[in-house]
Scaffold this motif. Structure first.
Motif, PDB file in Angstrom:
ATOM      1  N   ILE B  84      12.247 -37.864   3.308  1.00  0.00           N
ATOM      2  CA  ILE B  84      12.899 -38.611   4.391  1.00  0.00           C
ATOM      3  C   ILE B  84      11.804 -39.399   5.102  1.00  0.00           C
ATOM      4  N   LEU B  85      11.949 -40.725   5.107  1.00  0.00           N
ATOM      5  CA  LEU B  85      10.865 -41.571   5.611  1.00  0.00           C
ATOM      6  C   LEU B  85      11.351 -42.527   6.695  1.00  0.00           C
ATOM      7  N   LEU B  86      10.437 -42.836   7.590  1.00  0.00           N
ATOM      8  CA  LEU B  86      10.717 -43.863   8.587  1.00  0.00           C
ATOM      9  C   LEU B  86       9.649 -44.946   8.438  1.00  0.00           C
ATOM     10  N   GLY B  87      10.100 -46.154   8.159  1.00  0.00           N
ATOM     11  CA  GLY B  87       9.158 -47.245   7.890  1.00  0.00           C
ATOM     12  C   GLY B  87       9.141 -48.267   9.005  1.00  0.00           C
ATOM     13  N   TYR B  88       8.076 -49.046   9.003  1.00  0.00           N
ATOM     14  CA  TYR B  88       7.904 -50.068  10.030  1.00  0.00           C
ATOM     15  C   TYR B  88       7.353 -51.339   9.399  1.00  0.00           C
ATOM     16  N   VAL B  89       7.922 -52.479   9.796  1.00  0.00           N
ATOM     17  CA  VAL B  89       7.382 -53.776   9.388  1.00  0.00           C
ATOM     18  C   VAL B  89       7.206 -54.619  10.647  1.00  0.00           C
ATOM     19  N   PRO B  90       6.003 -55.132  10.900  1.00  0.00           N
ATOM     20  CA  PRO B  90       5.800 -55.944  12.110  1.00  0.00           C
ATOM     21  C   PRO B  90       6.441 -57.334  11.996  1.00  0.00           C
ATOM     22  N   THR B  91       6.725 -57.917  13.135  1.00  0.00           N
ATOM     23  CA  THR B  91       7.358 -59.244  13.234  1.00  0.00           C
ATOM     24  C   THR B  91       6.655 -60.285  12.369  1.00  0.00           C
ATOM     25  N   LYS B  92       5.342 -60.217  12.378  1.00  0.00           N
ATOM     26  CA  LYS B  92       4.500 -61.153  11.636  1.00  0.00           C
ATOM     27  C   LYS B  92       4.921 -61.315  10.169  1.00  0.00           C
ATOM     28  N   TYR B  93       5.389 -60.246   9.561  1.00  0.00           N
ATOM     29  CA  TYR B  93       5.688 -60.298   8.132  1.00  0.00           C
ATOM     30  C   TYR B  93       7.162 -60.455   7.804  1.00  0.00           C
ATOM     31  N   ALA B  94       8.032 -60.158   8.764  1.00  0.00           N
ATOM     32  CA  ALA B  94       9.463 -60.190   8.447  1.00  0.00           C
ATOM     33  C   ALA B  94      10.274 -61.014   9.435  1.00  0.00           C
ATOM     34  N   GLY B  95       9.632 -61.587  10.429  1.00  0.00           N
ATOM     35  CA  GLY B  95      10.360 -62.402  11.395  1.00  0.00           C
ATOM     36  C   GLY B  95      10.843 -61.628  12.603  1.00  0.00           C
ATOM     37  N   SER B  96      11.006 -60.327  12.461  1.00  0.00           N
ATOM     38  CA  SER B  96      11.313 -59.450  13.588  1.00  0.00           C
ATOM     39  C   SER B  96      10.759 -58.083  13.238  1.00  0.00           C
ATOM     40  N   SER B  97      10.613 -57.256  14.251  1.00  0.00           N
ATOM     41  CA  SER B  97      10.069 -55.919  14.024  1.00  0.00           C
ATOM     42  C   SER B  97      11.172 -55.038  13.434  1.00  0.00           C
ATOM     43  N   LEU B  98      10.936 -54.503  12.248  1.00  0.00           N
ATOM     44  CA  LEU B  98      11.976 -53.741  11.556  1.00  0.00           C
ATOM     45  C   LEU B  98      11.629 -52.262  11.508  1.00  0.00           C
ATOM     46  N   SER B  99      12.641 -51.416  11.717  1.00  0.00           N
ATOM     47  CA  SER B  99      12.459 -49.995  11.407  1.00  0.00           C
ATOM     48  C   SER B  99      13.426 -49.659  10.280  1.00  0.00           C
ATOM     49  N   ILE B 100      12.922 -48.937   9.305  1.00  0.00           N
ATOM     50  CA  ILE B 100      13.698 -48.670   8.096  1.00  0.00           C
ATOM     51  C   ILE B 100      13.733 -47.164   7.845  1.00  0.00           C
ATOM     52  N   ALA B 101      14.920 -46.599   7.853  1.00  0.00           N
ATOM     53  CA  ALA B 101      15.074 -45.169   7.545  1.00  0.00           C
ATOM     54  C   ALA B 101      15.457 -45.035   6.080  1.00  0.00           C
ATOM     55  N   THR B 102      14.751 -44.147   5.381  1.00  0.00           N
ATOM     56  CA  THR B 102      14.959 -44.026   3.936  1.00  0.00           C
ATOM     57  C   THR B 102      15.078 -42.570   3.500  1.00  0.00           C
ATOM     58  N   ALA B 103      16.000 -42.306   2.587  1.00  0.00           N
ATOM     59  CA  ALA B 103      16.047 -41.025   1.879  1.00  0.00           C
ATOM     60  C   ALA B 103      15.766 -41.332   0.415  1.00  0.00           C
ATOM     61  N   LYS B 104      14.782 -40.618  -0.144  1.00  0.00           N
ATOM     62  CA  LYS B 104      14.403 -40.894  -1.534  1.00  0.00           C
ATOM     63  C   LYS B 104      14.400 -39.597  -2.323  1.00  0.00           C
ATOM     64  N   TYR B 105      15.028 -39.618  -3.469  1.00  0.00           N
ATOM     65  CA  TYR B 105      15.087 -38.442  -4.330  1.00  0.00           C
ATOM     66  C   TYR B 105      14.357 -38.758  -5.627  1.00  0.00           C
ATOM     67  N   THR B 106      13.425 -37.889  -6.022  1.00  0.00           N
ATOM     68  CA  THR B 106      12.704 -38.138  -7.272  1.00  0.00           C
ATOM     69  C   THR B 106      12.684 -36.889  -8.140  1.00  0.00           C
ATOM     70  N   TYR B 107      12.582 -37.106  -9.418  1.00  0.00           N
ATOM     71  CA  TYR B 107      12.509 -36.024 -10.399  1.00  0.00           C
ATOM     72  C   TYR B 107      11.338 -36.295 -11.337  1.00  0.00           C
ATOM     73  N   SER B 108      10.467 -35.317 -11.493  1.00  0.00           N
ATOM     74  CA  SER B 108       9.300 -35.459 -12.383  1.00  0.00           C
ATOM     75  C   SER B 108       9.388 -34.368 -13.456  1.00  0.00           C
TER      76      SER B 108
END
Lengths: 276, 218
Positions: B84-108
Motif C-alpha cells: 500500500i503506497l502513497l505517492g507524490y508528484v510536485p507541480t513542476k512535473y505534472a502541472g499540479s501537486s498530485l497525491s496518488i494512493a496505490t495498492a499493488k499485488y505481486t507474485y514472485s
C-alpha cells in the motif's frame, strides 16, 4: 523474454530492455500519467513548427493552400495513413489540426500523435481541444505544443488560434478570451483573418455567456475569411448564425478524409475533400 | 489537505485491520482479512501479528509518484506481496501537486539463492490500482453529461512485470531480514487500450513505464 528467468540478468535485462525500446530512463520513469516532462524533441512544438513554416515564406498575393483536419485523439494508425496521403499532395504549405490532439489529456498521447505527424514533409500547427484539457492536459499541451491562444501570419493571412473549450472551465465566462480575439482581429496590417478553434460557437460545449460577444466580434471583422472548428468529427460548412460568417468543421482522423483549403483574393476560397 | 486525508487513511488502516480481526473472531466468519491469519506467518520463524506490515517500500516511477512510500504484507511464504503506497508528484512535473494512493499485488514464483546472503527473484508479476487526487480539471458534478468522458480521469489499473535482488541481513536476535532492490516495467489501462487499437503506429515500448524501488523487512 527468456532472459527474464536468468538470475544474473537482473541489471542487464533492465538496461537492455530500456535501450532496445529506444527510450531514455527519463521517459520510462513516469511519475504519473499526468507527468508532462517531455524529451527535447517533444517540447514547444508550436514554436518549432512555426519556425519551419516561416523559413519558407509565402510571397504577398500568392495563393494560400493548407490541409485542414482535426481530432486525432486515439487514431494513431489513421494518423500514419493520413501522413502518407498528405505527403503526396503538391503545393500545400502546412497542416492545421483543430484540437483534440489527445484523448485523455496525457503528454504521452501528444507525443504519439507527433511521432506520426513529424513524418509530414510540411509543418503542422494545432489548437487545443476539450480532450486536451482532461486532468492536467492543459499543462501537458503547454509543455508539448505551446500557448493555448496564439496567432501567426503567413503570406497575406493572419491565423488566430484560440481556446473555445468553455465546458472544460465550467463555463466561467472567460473562454474564449473575447478581448484577446478582438485585439487579434484589430490587426489591419494583413489582408485576411482566419480563426481556428476546437468547439464551434453553435455547440453546447461553447460557453453560452460568451457566445454573443464572440460571434459578434467575428461578424464585425471585414477581413475574416471563415471560422474553422473541429469537435464534431465530421465536415460541415455553413452560416449557422445567418450573419454572413462562414464556419467550416473538419473531419476527424477516424473519418479517413481531410480538406485541402485554397485561399486567394480578398476572401475567395475552395475546399477539396480528400479520402485516404 | 487531500494528501493529509490520504495519509490519515493509510495510518488508520492497521487499526481498521485490528477491528476487523476482532469482528472476525467474534462472529467467526472467515473474512478476507481474517483468513490471512492461517498463513504460516513469518518465513523466518519469528512470530508477529498478521496485521503488522512486513516491510516498508520506497519507489519512484511506474505512474504512481515521483516518490511513493508505504508498507507491505507478505503472504504465502512471501511469494505474494500486497503493498500500500502513497505517492507524490510536485507541480513542476505534472502541472499540479498530485497525491496518488496505490495498492499493488505481486507474485514472485521463483526465489533463487546466490551465495549466502543474496537472493534473486527473477520474475515478479502483478498488478496495481491507483487513485490520483489533485488534478486540475477533475470531473466536477454536473460539468459533463453522463458518459461524456467514458474513462476515469483519476483511477488507473495496470500490470507490472519485473525482477528483484535481495540481501539478507541478520538481526541481533539472529533473525533474517531482507533488503531488496526491484524494478518493474508496467503500463496502465488507457495506454494498453491505445496500443491494442493501434498496433501499427504504436509499439509496446511506447506504453511502458519503469519503476525502481526498495523494500526493507522490519
Amino acid at each position: 523474454m527468456p532472459s527474464v528467468f536468468r538470475p544474473n540478468s537482473l541489471f542487464t535485462y533492465l538496461s537492455v530492455a530500456a535501450t532496445a525500446l529506444g527510450l531514455s530512463s527519463c521517459e520510462l520513469i513516469e511519475f504519473s500519467p499526468n507527468d508532462h516532462r517531455s524529451p527535447d524533441d517533444k517540447q514547444a512544438l508550436t514554436t518549432k513548427n512555426l519556425t519551419a513554416l516561416l523559413a519558407k515564406p509565402l510571397p504577398a498575393r500568392d495563393t494560400l493552400r493548407f490541409v485542414y483536419t482535426g481530432d486525432s485523439q486515439r487514431f494513431y494508425d489513421d494518423a500514419e495513413d493520413l501522413v502518407k496521403s498528405v505527403n503526396q499532395q503538391k503545393g500545400v504549405q502546412f497542416m492545421l489540426v483543430a484540437g483534440d490532439i489527445s484523448d485523455f489529456g496525457m503528454a504521452r498521447e501528444m507525443w504519439w500523435v507527433d511521432d506520426q505527424l513529424r513524418k509530414l514533409t510540411i509543418p503542422y500547427l494545432t489548437v487545443i481541444g476539450n480532450h486536451d484539457q482532461v486532468g492536467n492536459g492543459r499543462k501537458a499541451y503547454e509543455e508539448v505544443f505551446g500557448p493555448l491562444n496564439y496567432s501567426f501570419t503567413y503570406g497575406d493571412t493572419k491565423f488566430i488560434m484560440t481556446d473555445t473549450n468553455g465546458r472544460e472551465y465550467n463555463f466561467n465566462g472567460r473562454i474564449p478570451d473575447v478581448s484577446w480575439v478582438r485585439q487579434q482581429l484589430q490587426d489591419n496590417t494583413v489582408r485576411r483573418h482566419v480563426i481556428v478553434s476546437h468547439v464551434p460557437p453553435q455547440d453546447e460545449d461553447f460557453d453560452p455567456a460568451v457566445r454573443e460577444a464572440y460571434v459578434g466580434a467575428l461578424r464585425e471583422d471585414p477581413r475574416l475569411v471563415f471560422e474553422m472548428n473541429g469537435h464534431r468529427h465530421d465536415f460541415s460548412i455553413g452560416q449557422p448564425f445567418n450573419d454572413g460568417v462562414t464556419y467550416v468543421n473538419s473531419y476527424a482522423f477516424e473519418k479517413r478524409q481531410y480538406l485541402i483549403v485554397t485561399v486567394w483574393g480578398d476572401k475567395e476560397f475552395r475546399l477539396k475533400q480528400v479520402s485516404f | 489537505m487531500a494528501s493529509h486525508l490520504l495519509l490519515a487513511v493509510l495510518l488508520a488502516s492497521p487499526l481498521v485491520a485490528v477491528a476487523q480481526e476482532q469482528l472476525a473472531n467474534q462472529t467467526s466468519s472467515p473474512s478476507l482479512l481474517g483468513r490471512h491469519q492461517k498463513y504460516p506467518m513469518p518465513a523466518n520463524g519469528d512470530k508477529k501479528p498478521w496485521y503488522r506490515p512486513r516491510h516498508v517500500v520506497l519507489q519512484t516511477g511506474g505512474g504512481i509518484g515521483m516518490i511513493a512510500a508505504g508498507v507491505g504484507y507478505g503472504l504465502g511464504k512471501d511469494r505474494n506481496e500486497l503493498d500500500i503506497l502513497l505517492g507524490y508528484v510536485p507541480t513542476k512535473y505534472a502541472g499540479s501537486s498530485l497525491s496518488i494512493a496505490t495498492a499493488k499485488y505481486t507474485y514472485s514464483p521463483f526465489v533463487l539463492p546466490v551465495g549466502e546472503r543474496w537472493q534473486v527473484r527473477p520474475l515478479t508479476i502483478g498488478g496495481y490500482i491507483s487513485y490520483t487526487h489533485g488534478t486540475i480539471n477533475d470531473e466536477e458534478k454536473g460539468q459533463y453529461a453522463k458518459g461524456y468522458y467514458w474513462f476515469s480521469t483519476d483511477t488507473r489499473v495496470g500490470p507490472v512485470l519485473g525482477s528483484r535482488l535481495a540481501y539478507q541481513r541478520r538481526t541481533r536476535e539472529g533473525q533474517t531480514r531482507n533488503i531488496s532492490f526491484y524494478y518493474e516495467l508496467g503500463s496502465n489501462d488507457l495506454y494498453i487500450l491505445s496500443y491494442v487499437q493501434n498496433r501499427k503506429a504504436l509499439s509496446v515500448g511506447d506504453i511502458l513505464t519503469l519503476s525502481l524501488g526498495l523494500k526493507a523487512d522490519f
